[in-house]
Design a protein around this motif. Structure first.
Motif, mmCIF file in Angstrom:
data_model
loop_
_atom_site.group_PDB
_atom_site.id
_atom_site.type_symbol
_atom_site.label_atom_id
_atom_site.label_comp_id
_atom_site.label_asym_id
_atom_site.label_seq_id
_atom_site.Cartn_x
_atom_site.Cartn_y
_atom_site.Cartn_z
ATOM 1 N N CYS A 198 43.156 36.671 26.069
ATOM 2 C CA CYS A 198 42.447 37.526 27.030
ATOM 3 C C CYS A 198 41.466 36.722 27.889
ATOM 4 O O CYS A 198 41.279 37.011 29.068
ATOM 5 C CB CYS A 198 41.703 38.641 26.297
ATOM 6 N N GLU A 199 40.859 35.705 27.294
ATOM 7 C CA GLU A 199 39.942 34.852 28.057
ATOM 8 C C GLU A 199 40.667 34.172 29.213
ATOM 9 O O GLU A 199 40.125 34.050 30.326
ATOM 10 C CB GLU A 199 39.309 33.804 27.143
ATOM 11 N N ASP A 226 41.504 36.762 31.914
ATOM 12 C CA ASP A 226 40.287 37.067 32.667
ATOM 13 C C ASP A 226 39.990 35.962 33.680
ATOM 14 O O ASP A 226 39.650 36.240 34.839
ATOM 15 C CB ASP A 226 39.118 37.247 31.700
ATOM 16 N N THR A 270 42.416 42.159 35.052
ATOM 17 C CA THR A 270 41.465 43.107 34.472
ATOM 18 C C THR A 270 41.992 43.643 33.149
ATOM 19 O O THR A 270 43.120 44.129 33.071
ATOM 20 C CB THR A 270 41.213 44.283 35.434
ATOM 21 N N GLU A 330 40.848 46.213 29.916
ATOM 22 C CA GLU A 330 39.902 47.218 29.448
ATOM 23 C C GLU A 330 40.335 47.723 28.081
ATOM 24 O O GLU A 330 41.515 47.987 27.857
ATOM 25 C CB GLU A 330 39.852 48.415 30.405
ATOM 26 N N ARG A 362 46.473 44.511 37.585
ATOM 27 C CA ARG A 362 46.310 43.556 38.676
ATOM 28 C C ARG A 362 46.728 44.246 39.959
ATOM 29 O O ARG A 362 47.842 44.762 40.069
ATOM 30 C CB ARG A 362 47.186 42.319 38.464
#
Length: 423
Positions: free
Chosen positions: A267-268, A271, A276, A278, A288
């Motif tokens: 996820c890093e 990002d 995005t 959530e 996106r």
């Protein structure tokens, strides 16, 4: 041999349910060999690898019943009929080696063929064998088989200090140690969620385990294990794969059952690329909507680092990124075989040993490509989602080993993906 046809250029919108983890389930199933009581697994994925493990366990005398369309597995090893895992089954899948530790711990002997699997490097089993030797096992490799016996009185606890982190070897010795006399300390243990899931299942069966999820696991052996029911953890690799789908072709997808802690390092990188993510009440939503993604550098590492099993899919995303990305493969050699196939679609990739440099292009173009292994298969499908025209992915028998109903799941969120039956 079946192929997958992908028509690119369609944004995605909708939900994708994430299945139980293949790699977790393939480890949990052999745990039935440790007990004469039933083990029930829920949230099991419906994959060809699960069927292969089922065949292997049945060949040893385990009774396997599939319920709820295969999502619930009931396994009972109360009356084992053998301790030999034959080549004809084992050659299909590396995870077959995971019957070695449980058989040795319960029956005091095992004959297991050296395994096969995807062609992504040597992946020797020497770490499995040396770990079991630390518990007193006597091993002899001949005629393509591991012939293993436990000393009189069974396996005994010991200190296993892995020179390299190995998920499979950690799993094998963890299962064996549950029935060993005394205490076993596993150092430099793998920390993957699949290890934690296995420990939780074994604990439900009565095992005494501490430290899973850290680099040191302690196991106090018990006389016997008991019946249990366990839910298989969500598949973090399927999760990451479907998170990449909207990242590659635009739109949004909510991955039902997804958890951030399973894919934090991944996820890093998303990002950093401008995607995005959530957290929702039911999983993870990925979207996106504007422009090209940004180039990022990726280095695969054991958990909690970036997973090697998401490297090929991440490369597909970076093929159309704005800038130059560098990928470093530190787990398996020979795991950039998907790169030449992506280049057939117009990608600019330079591979030098364990490093790949990807210079992003504005658009990929559909082309006939060939899958070389499980993760390469799905990376080419993802690339096809972003390509102009049609992409045909050949030799997708690998795909069915690790992804259930991929055409249906992607089709449900707006992708144009279909299976073409082989002749």
């Amino acid at each position: 041999m079946d192929s997958i046809l992908v028509e690119g250029g369609h944004e995605l919108a909708g939900e994708i349910p994430i299945a139980g983890a293949k790699n977790a389930c393939l480890t949990l199933m052999p745990a039935t060999l440790l007990s004469d009581g039933p083990l029930t697994l829920t949230n099991a994925p419906r994959l060809s690898d699960i069927q292969t493990m089922t065949q292997l366990l049945q060949s040893l005398g385990t009774e396997v019943t599939q319920m709820q369309g295969g999502q619930v597995l009931s396994l009972s090893s109360h009356a084992l009929t053998g301790t030999r895992a034959d080549y004809d089954i084992v050659r299909k899948m590396r995870a077959s080696i995971l019957v070695l530790g449980p058989l040795l711990a319960r029956e005091g002997r095992a004959e297991v063929s050296l395994p096969g699997g995807c062609a992504i490097g040597a992946r020797p089993v020497d770490l499995h064998l040396s770990a079991l030797e630390k518990l007193g096992a006597e091993l002899d490799l001949r005629d393509g088989y591991v012939h293993a016996t436990a000393p009189s009185g069974g396996l005994r606890g010991g200190i296993v200090d892995f020179p390299l982190v190995s998920v499979g070897a950690t799993e094998n010795v963890l299962m064996a140690a549950t029935l060993a006399r005394g205490t076993t300390e596993i150092r430099n243990a793998a920390r993957e969620p699949e290890i934690v899931d296995l420990a939780e299942c074994l604990r439900a069966m009565g095992a005494r385990i501490e430290g899973e999820g850290t680099s040191t696991i302690t196991v106090e052996g018990v006389e016997a294990l008991s019946p249990a029911t366990h839910r298989v953890v969500s598949d973090r690799i399927e999760l990451g794969t479907y998170m990449l789908a909207p990242a590659i072709c635009g739109g949004w997808v909510e991955c039902i059952g997804g958890r951030m802690d399973l894919v934090a390092a991944f996820c890093e990188k998303l990002d950093a690329a401008g995607i995005t993510i959530e957290e929702t009440a039911r999983g993870l939503k990925v979207s996106r909507h504007n422009g090209r993604v940004r180039a990022v550098d990726v280095a695969t590492e054991p958990f909690p680092g970036f997973p090697t099993d998401l490297q090929a899919q991440m490369m597909a995303l970076l093929c159309t990124a704005d800038g130059v990305s560098r990928l470093e493969e530190n787990i398996f050699e020979n795991r950039f075989m998907h790169a030449p196939e992506l280049m057939r679609m117009g990608a600019r990739i330079d591979v030098q040993g364990g490093h790949a440099t990807v210079t992003g292009v504005e658009r990929l173009k559909g082309a006939p490509v060939m899958a070389t292994d499980l993760r390469a298969s799905v990376s080419l499908i993802l690339a096809g989602l972003a390509a102009e025209g049609e992409t045909i992915v050949n030799r997708v028998y690998h795909l069915d080993r690790g992804y259930e109903r991929v055409e249906e799941k992607l089709g449900a969120v707006g992708a144009r993906v279909s299976r073409v039956a082989g002749r």
